[in-house]
Design a protein around this motif. Sequence first.
Motif, PDB file in Angstrom:
ATOM      1  N   ASP A  32       0.816  -1.166   0.016  1.00  0.00           N
ATOM      2  CA  ASP A  32      -0.036  -0.228  -0.021  1.00  0.00           C
ATOM      3  C   ASP A  32       0.931   1.270  -0.165  1.00  0.00           C
ATOM      4  N   GLU A  33       0.773   1.770  -1.089  1.00  0.00           N
ATOM      5  CA  GLU A  33       1.833   3.030  -1.367  1.00  0.00           C
ATOM      6  C   GLU A  33       1.458   4.294  -0.335  1.00  0.00           C
ATOM      7  N   GLU A  34       0.208   4.132  -0.022  1.00  0.00           N
ATOM      8  CA  GLU A  34      -0.073   5.704   0.937  1.00  0.00           C
ATOM      9  C   GLU A  34       0.277   5.504   2.471  1.00  0.00           C
ATOM     10  N   ASN A  35       0.308   4.210   3.058  1.00  0.00           N
ATOM     11  CA  ASN A  35       0.580   4.025   4.268  1.00  0.00           C
ATOM     12  C   ASN A  35       1.810   3.158   4.502  1.00  0.00           C
ATOM     13  N   GLY A  36       2.768   2.803   3.195  1.00  0.00           N
ATOM     14  CA  GLY A  36       3.805   1.966   3.387  1.00  0.00           C
ATOM     15  C   GLY A  36       3.855   0.597   3.999  1.00  0.00           C
ATOM     16  N   ARG A  37       2.485   0.044   3.982  1.00  0.00           N
ATOM     17  CA  ARG A  37       2.148  -1.038   4.625  1.00  0.00           C
ATOM     18  C   ARG A  37       2.384  -2.292   3.787  1.00  0.00           C
ATOM     19  N   MET A  38       2.729  -3.382   4.090  1.00  0.00           N
ATOM     20  CA  MET A  38       3.071  -4.736   3.123  1.00  0.00           C
ATOM     21  C   MET A  38       2.450  -5.831   3.938  1.00  0.00           C
ATOM     22  N   ASP A  39       1.712  -6.351   3.305  1.00  0.00           N
ATOM     23  CA  ASP A  39       0.803  -7.624   3.697  1.00  0.00           C
ATOM     24  C   ASP A  39       0.799  -8.780   2.652  1.00  0.00           C
ATOM     25  N   SER A  40       1.264  -9.901   3.460  1.00  0.00           N
ATOM     26  CA  SER A  40       1.591 -11.135   2.472  1.00  0.00           C
ATOM     27  C   SER A  40       0.011 -11.697   2.109  1.00  0.00           C
ATOM     28  N   VAL A  41       0.107 -12.222   0.932  1.00  0.00           N
ATOM     29  CA  VAL A  41      -1.233 -12.941   0.426  1.00  0.00           C
ATOM     30  C   VAL A  41      -0.978 -14.124  -0.220  1.00  0.00           C
ATOM     31  N   GLY A  42      -1.794 -15.185   0.031  1.00  0.00           N
ATOM     32  CA  GLY A  42      -1.710 -16.487  -0.673  1.00  0.00           C
ATOM     33  C   GLY A  42      -2.221 -16.466  -2.196  1.00  0.00           C
ATOM     34  N   PRO A  43      -1.800 -17.551  -2.696  1.00  0.00           N
ATOM     35  CA  PRO A  43      -2.207 -17.495  -4.283  1.00  0.00           C
ATOM     36  C   PRO A  43      -3.628 -17.798  -4.478  1.00  0.00           C
ATOM     37  N   GLU A  44      -4.329 -18.320  -3.631  1.00  0.00           N
ATOM     38  CA  GLU A  44      -5.841 -18.161  -3.750  1.00  0.00           C
ATOM     39  C   GLU A  44      -6.598 -16.898  -3.781  1.00  0.00           C
ATOM     40  N   GLU A  45      -6.133 -16.235  -2.646  1.00  0.00           N
ATOM     41  CA  GLU A  45      -6.619 -14.834  -2.329  1.00  0.00           C
ATOM     42  C   GLU A  45      -6.222 -13.929  -3.538  1.00  0.00           C
ATOM     43  N   ALA A  46      -4.976 -14.155  -4.143  1.00  0.00           N
ATOM     44  CA  ALA A  46      -4.626 -13.199  -5.151  1.00  0.00           C
ATOM     45  C   ALA A  46      -5.426 -13.486  -6.401  1.00  0.00           C
ATOM     46  N   ARG A  47      -5.681 -14.824  -6.622  1.00  0.00           N
ATOM     47  CA  ARG A  47      -6.560 -15.034  -7.757  1.00  0.00           C
ATOM     48  C   ARG A  47      -7.903 -14.444  -7.660  1.00  0.00           C
ATOM     49  N   ARG A  48      -8.386 -14.474  -6.417  1.00  0.00           N
ATOM     50  CA  ARG A  48      -9.815 -13.860  -6.132  1.00  0.00           C
ATOM     51  C   ARG A  48      -9.535 -12.593  -6.370  1.00  0.00           C
ATOM     52  N   MET A  49      -8.739 -11.737  -5.946  1.00  0.00           N
ATOM     53  CA  MET A  49      -8.846 -10.370  -6.209  1.00  0.00           C
ATOM     54  C   MET A  49      -8.721  -9.845  -7.747  1.00  0.00           C
ATOM     55  N   PHE A  50      -8.004 -10.778  -8.289  1.00  0.00           N
ATOM     56  CA  PHE A  50      -8.302 -10.467  -9.997  1.00  0.00           C
ATOM     57  C   PHE A  50      -9.587 -10.625 -10.405  1.00  0.00           C
ATOM     58  N   GLU A  51      -9.847 -11.909  -9.952  1.00  0.00           N
ATOM     59  CA  GLU A  51     -11.240 -12.147 -10.551  1.00  0.00           C
ATOM     60  C   GLU A  51     -12.576 -11.118 -10.010  1.00  0.00           C
ATOM     61  N   ASP A  52     -12.374 -10.765  -8.906  1.00  0.00           N
ATOM     62  CA  ASP A  52     -13.254  -9.613  -8.433  1.00  0.00           C
ATOM     63  C   ASP A  52     -12.843  -8.331  -8.947  1.00  0.00           C
ATOM     64  N   GLY A  53     -11.864  -8.072  -9.638  1.00  0.00           N
ATOM     65  CA  GLY A  53     -11.636  -6.890 -10.251  1.00  0.00           C
ATOM     66  C   GLY A  53     -10.973  -5.938  -9.187  1.00  0.00           C
ATOM     67  N   GLU A  54     -10.397  -6.468  -8.323  1.00  0.00           N
ATOM     68  CA  GLU A  54      -9.631  -5.485  -7.267  1.00  0.00           C
ATOM     69  C   GLU A  54      -8.321  -5.057  -7.765  1.00  0.00           C
TER      70      GLU A  54
END
Length: 200
Positions: A32-54
């Motif tokens: 997150d560029e605004e607050n400099g935060r970095m969060d790990s994400v799993g492959p399934e969650e990443a795939r869902r984010m693309f499918e949901d248009g996030e």
Amino acid sequence: MRISGIFEDEEGNARYLIERESGGAKTRMIYDEENGRMDSVGPEEARRMFEDGEFEPCSLPASEMFFPDELERLASFFAPEYGGCGMKTKKIVLYNGKIAVPGGFASGIAVDGQTILSVGSSEDVLADCGAAEKIDLGGRLVLPGFNDGHMHFLAYALSLEQGDFTGSSSLAEVRSRFRSFLDRTKPEKGEWIVGRGWNH
């Protein structure tokens, strides 16, 4: 490191899905560029984010988006000796202090990276700590991190009167939601119609 997805909000703040492959294993983080935060994400969650248009899919070397000092900082989040937060994990015991806790104060606290292991008297915490760096606070005060918890109440209230196109994946879906919004709100002739949330 490669950027495989980008999301930009209405105010121009960006979030990046960054991937790094090492030894055949792929690690993913959302930066997150605004607050400099970095969060790990799993492959399934990443795939869902693309499918949901996030996130909008892309494939860019991180070096094309970030300056060298930013790259060095981002790389630290992926290092195995770090706890996924850019901080080296290390067991530390603070004792002989005044540590603010709900309802009063404790004199000792043990932490490992960003995890609080125990809070209590200096004697109890020292007895349970095992191998750890020990720091004598000499009576100094320790306070928790302060977070700016707030909300944009007016903006939220106004958004309830706007067409919500969040997650729309096509212009056809936006049009469909727009028609539903018009049927529901029945605006007066000449009245402005405001929509939000479509990351085109």
